[in-house]
Scaffold this active site. Structure first.
Site, PDB file in Angstrom:
ATOM      1  N   GLU A  54      49.371  25.389  39.122  1.00  0.00           N
ATOM      2  CA  GLU A  54      48.122  25.791  39.774  1.00  0.00           C
ATOM      3  C   GLU A  54      47.933  24.655  40.916  1.00  0.00           C
ATOM      4  O   GLU A  54      47.365  25.304  42.127  1.00  0.00           O
ATOM      5  CB  GLU A  54      47.244  25.732  38.613  1.00  0.00           C
ATOM      6  CG  GLU A  54      46.933  27.025  37.866  1.00  0.00           C
ATOM      7  CD  GLU A  54      47.125  28.250  38.898  1.00  0.00           C
ATOM      8  OE1 GLU A  54      46.556  28.359  39.897  1.00  0.00           O
ATOM      9  OE2 GLU A  54      47.583  29.190  38.324  1.00  0.00           O
ATOM     10  N   TYR A 137      38.113  27.764  40.891  1.00  0.00           N
ATOM     11  CA  TYR A 137      39.289  28.502  40.949  1.00  0.00           C
ATOM     12  C   TYR A 137      40.246  27.927  39.797  1.00  0.00           C
ATOM     13  O   TYR A 137      40.562  28.489  39.091  1.00  0.00           O
ATOM     14  CB  TYR A 137      39.967  28.788  42.366  1.00  0.00           C
ATOM     15  CG  TYR A 137      41.219  29.301  42.370  1.00  0.00           C
ATOM     16  CD1 TYR A 137      41.441  30.734  41.583  1.00  0.00           C
ATOM     17  CD2 TYR A 137      42.289  28.398  42.127  1.00  0.00           C
ATOM     18  CE1 TYR A 137      42.766  31.084  41.597  1.00  0.00           C
ATOM     19  CE2 TYR A 137      43.722  28.968  41.902  1.00  0.00           C
ATOM     20  CZ  TYR A 137      43.871  30.022  41.525  1.00  0.00           C
ATOM     21  OH  TYR A 137      44.986  30.924  41.394  1.00  0.00           O
ATOM     22  N   ASP A 155      41.708  34.395  44.151  1.00  0.00           N
ATOM     23  CA  ASP A 155      42.096  33.694  45.003  1.00  0.00           C
ATOM     24  C   ASP A 155      42.454  34.688  46.250  1.00  0.00           C
ATOM     25  O   ASP A 155      42.281  35.768  46.048  1.00  0.00           O
ATOM     26  CB  ASP A 155      43.697  32.954  44.626  1.00  0.00           C
ATOM     27  CG  ASP A 155      44.803  33.972  43.859  1.00  0.00           C
ATOM     28  OD1 ASP A 155      44.378  35.162  44.205  1.00  0.00           O
ATOM     29  OD2 ASP A 155      45.755  33.421  43.899  1.00  0.00           O
TER      30      ASP A 155
END
Ligand code: SF4
Length: 379
Positions: A54, A137, A155
């Site tokens: 990520e 996020y 996103d």
């Protein structure tokens, strides 16, 4: 010829999906089960691997991040190894990915996990969110993808997909727009399916509902897509005015002395801190690149150079900057090195350059130097 309707940004609300939500959930999950890419962190959904992926995937495409991920996992297979690694090692593993504060925060977070969570990646959303470098996020991504918790993620891929499905015509960069997407992203997660559903939205946005030329003809969501029905696909998402681009002209020198090359380490402040670079700087208005080079070398290093020869010119873009980089070879002439814009320096052989972490543009220069080594005129 059919004309696209003009986007009316004054449109007060988006239509929403009403009864379509369940159908969209099912279709996305089915599509993901069939077409998802076999990415390494999807084999076990190990939280450490999901976390590294990520962070790498922020601002970086999957195909570019994959070799980095592979190298990282071989060099640093555990959180403990990240916490113990020296800064130069992690920077070297990140070299070329840019946005180096990401990797610095990643190492800080690894140390917090070792000290406060017994080297085990925390599963509580609140604990994940407290780690350095992890915002809403990334916390949502790790909580849902690694732990299958019903936490939303929003996103660029998801915003594009949602804006089109909802035929959402307002500027998606505005906070109120983001609130809509976060709210919907939470609402749409099917019970017990957060991991697959969140990934299906990201993957669908990346592979099918792409920024340019989305594959509407083969899209299983066509019937549910507000933008497709309204003919607004190509205009959505509405991203408002693009950020202003800043053009820079920069001159850098590969200074040679007794077969060695000068490199310096950037200070611990500002962009790309701790990385190594060739010296140089911005070409001022009214200055030639060679004049700028002599001035910068004198100002930043306190030495003079001679035999300045054009070596390479390249364009390089990062954040909002587009850099026209003029690279010269030069010979050390005289003076004692006194650094004003770097924390340390070294004279190294060409073969040793690969041991140091450099920003992307400098790496391109090094590649060119290595190629030029076979040319007797240089070195
Ligand atoms: Fe995206 Fe086109 Fe599918 Fe709508 S129909 S979701 S715009 S690919």
């Amino acid at each position: 010829m059919n004309r696209m309707p003009q986007i009316k940004t004054s449109r007060p609300t988006h239509p929403g999906l009403k009864g379509d939500t369940k159908e969209i959930q099912k279709k996305l999950l089915r599509w993901f089960a069939e077409y998802q890419r076999p990415l390494p962190w999807r084999q076990t959904y190990d939280p450490y691997q999901v976390w590294i992926s990520e962070i790498m995937l922020q601002q970086t495409q999957v195909k570019i991040a994959l070799p980095y991920f592979d190298r990282w996992m071989k060099a640093l297979p555990t959180i403990h190894a990240v916490a113990q690694a020296d800064e130069q090692t992690v920077l070297k593993l990140w070299e070329g990915l840019g946005y180096y504060s990401r990797v610095r925060n990643l190492q800080k977070a690894a140390r917090v996990i070792v000290d406060e969570h017994g080297s085990v990646f925390p599963s509580r959303y609140e604990d994940i969110l407290k780690l350095p470098g992890i915002g809403k996020y990334t916390a949502g991504a790790i909580a849902s993808i690694a732990f299958n918790q019903e936490k939303p993620i929003v996103d660029g891929n998801i915003i594009r997909l949602m804006a089109r499905l909802l035929d959402y015509r307002e500027n998606t960069r505005k906070p109120e727009a983001l609130n809509v997407f976060w709210e919907k992203a939470q609402e749409w997660i099917p019970k017990g399916e957060a991991r697959n559903f969140n990934q299906s939205m990201m993957e669908f946005g990346a592979l099918l509902c792409t920024p340019k030329a989305p594959a509407c003809g083969q899209c299983p969501l066509q019937r549910n897509c507000g933008a497709f029905k309204a003919g607004t696909v190509e205009q959505l998402p509405n991203r408002g005015r693009a950020t202003e681009r800043v053009d820079l002209k920069v001159a850098v020198a590969i200074i040679q002395r007794l077969n060695k090359i000068f490199i310096q380490k950037r200070t611990a402040k500002g962009l790309m801190q701790g990385l190594w670079e060739f010296p140089g700087g911005k070409v001022e208005v009214g200055e030639s690149t060679v004049e700028a080079l002599h001035r910068e070398i004198k100002e930043e290093l306190g030495i003079t150079v001679t035999a300045v020869t054009p070596f390479l010119q390249l364009k390089h873009a990062y954040t909002k900057y587009v850099v026209d980089l003029h690279c010269f070879t030069a010979e050390y002439e005289e003076g004692e090195v006194q650094l004003t814009a770097a924390s340390e320096h070294q004279w190294v052989e060409l073969e040793e350059l690969s041991q140091f972490p450099f920003p992307a543009a400098n790496t391109k220069i090094i590649d060119a130097l290595v190629r030029a080594k076979s040319t007797p005129a240089l070195f």
